[in-house]
Write an enzyme that holds these catalytic residues in place. Structure first.
Site, mmCIF file in Angstrom:
data_model
loop_
_atom_site.group_PDB
_atom_site.id
_atom_site.type_symbol
_atom_site.label_atom_id
_atom_site.label_comp_id
_atom_site.label_asym_id
_atom_site.label_seq_id
_atom_site.Cartn_x
_atom_site.Cartn_y
_atom_site.Cartn_z
ATOM 1 N N ILE A 1 -9.085 -14.324 -28.439
ATOM 2 C CA ILE A 1 -8.998 -14.966 -27.125
ATOM 3 C C ILE A 1 -9.887 -14.256 -26.115
ATOM 4 O O ILE A 1 -10.682 -14.885 -25.413
ATOM 5 C CB ILE A 1 -7.541 -15.014 -26.631
ATOM 6 C CG1 ILE A 1 -6.708 -15.922 -27.526
ATOM 7 C CG2 ILE A 1 -7.484 -15.489 -25.177
ATOM 8 C CD1 ILE A 1 -5.239 -15.944 -27.196
ATOM 9 N N ALA B 1 -0.746 -13.054 -22.093
ATOM 10 C CA ALA B 1 -0.558 -12.349 -23.364
ATOM 11 C C ALA B 1 0.912 -12.381 -23.778
ATOM 12 O O ALA B 1 1.365 -13.322 -24.426
ATOM 13 C CB ALA B 1 -1.070 -10.913 -23.231
ATOM 14 N N ASP C 1 1.899 -16.425 -17.239
ATOM 15 C CA ASP C 1 2.340 -17.482 -18.147
ATOM 16 C C ASP C 1 3.469 -17.019 -19.066
ATOM 17 O O ASP C 1 4.091 -17.843 -19.735
ATOM 18 C CB ASP C 1 1.148 -17.960 -18.995
ATOM 19 C CG ASP C 1 1.496 -19.139 -19.895
ATOM 20 O OD1 ASP C 1 2.065 -20.123 -19.370
ATOM 21 O OD2 ASP C 1 1.223 -19.080 -21.105
ATOM 22 N N GLU D 1 12.641 -15.157 -21.270
ATOM 23 C CA GLU D 1 12.333 -16.564 -21.054
ATOM 24 C C GLU D 1 13.494 -17.437 -21.505
ATOM 25 O O GLU D 1 14.219 -17.085 -22.443
ATOM 26 C CB GLU D 1 11.064 -16.957 -21.825
ATOM 27 C CG GLU D 1 9.822 -16.182 -21.389
ATOM 28 C CD GLU D 1 8.569 -16.560 -22.155
ATOM 29 O OE1 GLU D 1 7.501 -16.029 -21.807
ATOM 30 O OE2 GLU D 1 8.666 -17.385 -23.099
ATOM 31 N N HIS E 1 4.966 -20.421 -20.212
ATOM 32 C CA HIS E 1 4.458 -20.036 -21.535
ATOM 33 C C HIS E 1 3.744 -21.219 -22.207
ATOM 34 O O HIS E 1 4.042 -21.587 -23.352
ATOM 35 C CB HIS E 1 5.598 -19.535 -22.418
ATOM 36 C CG HIS E 1 5.128 -18.626 -23.511
ATOM 37 N ND1 HIS E 1 5.888 -17.576 -23.990
ATOM 38 C CD2 HIS E 1 3.983 -18.584 -24.228
ATOM 39 C CE1 HIS E 1 5.229 -16.952 -24.955
ATOM 40 N NE2 HIS E 1 4.067 -17.555 -25.110
#
Length: 401
Positions: A152, A228, A253, A258, A281
């Protein structure tokens, strides 16, 4: 009929791949707790997850019948890979399928933050007209610092350079610089970058990686991106840096904790901050990426189930092969990497009169994986003796289809 449990809604193309080979699919929309997962996996042969489901040693020990696990994402830190290896369970992921999606999102957020679009959007939705160039810049000529120059980070480097940015990067591993990107030390990157984008992996040692000390070394007015892993950044330190103006804008993100499924409540210390983009995410969540991931990971699971191929498994020695044209059966054997294992197996086959047509052995650290094709039936005594061997981990018999 083989059964696979798919959690967290991987793309529907997965079902097509599995049904093509008679594999029964059960879906659960969200993730499951450890106890729920153990209960749900009883009688299941394979498991497919995304990033929210934790497959712990306790889960694997309670479900030793599992043949394989597919991670429909890049990361595998949510899976206890050592435990999976100990039980002869290969883990497959999609290391490159959503790379472009993450890169495009990072570029979009980078431009939005440098132009201060989030705060202007918020004001206009509140009925306030703010037509001003104050704090708004072009990305051309700015320095992008990339922390983590893997698949990435390196592709982000290429796209950013095409926009006219100067790119510097830092990575603990040796990486080939692409284009005009320059490798620098971490302190230099933090002190000179106009934009910092984090792309390190989710290994446990990276927990709290971007801490208050690193924030203190940042250039004033920097833009900061984290697409990440949630646990790599200290969000309290980010909150303070945004309030003081040291960080002029941020995009996050991923979060340390979560929600398990869509619709669950979310809270963060970053909620409500100007020029801060919060997303659930979704860095790799484009339809194109999810379809590619669904096809790729499902094909790897099918190839392992039907052919014993461990190609691109992240934890098990890699062997990629199709059944020999003359073979009737294939024996795949996970074992501890001990001297003489291959000789012992061949001696056993010879003693039992089994005609071997093909054989391949690969080792990785303390683990070994052996594939043996035979042109004759295999006496039950062969399996009994292999399972009694000190090196034995798991044994599967595949019959030519």
């Amino acid at each position: 009929m083989a059964r696979i449990l798919l959690l967290e809604s991987p793309h529907e193309v997965s079902d097509e791949v599995f049904s093509r080979y008679g594999i029964e699919v059960e879906r659960v929309a969200g993730s499951l707790t450890e106890a729920e997962l153990i209960d749900k996996l009883q009688g299941v042969d394979m498991l497919g997850i995304r990033s929210k489901t934790n497959v712990t040693r306790e889960v694997i020990e309670a479900c030793p019948q599992l043949a394989a696990i597919g991670a429909y994402c890049i990361g595998t830190n949510q899976i206890d890979l050592e435990a999976a290896s100990d039980y002869g369970i290969p883990v497959f992921n999609a290391p490159y399928s959503n790379t472009r999606s993450v890169v495009e999102m990072a570029i979009g957020e980078l431009i939005s933050l440098v132009r201060r679009i989030p705060s202007k959007n918020k004001a206009l939705h509140a009925g306030v007209w703010q037509k001003t160039a104050e704090g708004s810049h072009e990305v051309r000529g700015k320095t992008l610092g990339i922390i983590g120059y893997g698949s990435i980070g390196s592709q982000l480097s290429v796209v950013a350079e095409a926009l006219g940015m100067k790119v510097i990067f830092h990575d603990i591993a040796e990486r080939l610089a692409l284009g005009n990107a320059t490798r620098v030390g971490l302190d230099e990157l933090l002190a000179t970058s106009d934009v910092v984008s984090i792309h390190i992996d989710g290994r446990g040692s990276n927990t709290g990686y971007f801490d208050a000390e690193k924030f203190s070394k940042l250039k004033d007015g920097v833009i900061l991106l984290n697409l990440a892993r949630g646990h790599v950044m200290d969000l309290d330190a980010l909150h303070e840096a945004v309030l003081t103006g040291q960080v002029a804008g941020a995009a996050v993100d991923v979060f340390p904790t979560e929600p398990l499924k869509n619709g669950d409540p979310f809270s963060s210390i970053l909620v409500g901050l100007d020029n801060v983009i919060l997303t659930p995410h979704i860095g790799g969540s484009t339809l194109e990426a999810q379809e590619s991931i669904g096809s790729f990971v499902s094909a790897k699971l099918v190839n392992y189930w039907r052919k014993g191929s461990t190609e691109l498994s992240v934890n098990i020695p890699n062997i990629s092969t199709s059944p020999d044209a003359d073979s009737l059966h294939r024996v795949v054997w996970f074992h501890w990497n001990t001297p003489g294992a291959l000789a012992d197996v061949n001696r056993l086959f010879a003693e039992e009169g089994v005609n071997v047509t093909f054989q391949s052995l690969a080792t990785k650290g303390e683990y070994g994986y052996m594939v043996t094709d035979t042109a004759t039936e295999i006496p039950e005594a062969v399996f009994e003796r292999l399972e009694q061997a000190k090196a034995h981990i798991k044994l599967r018999l595949l019959t030519r289809q």
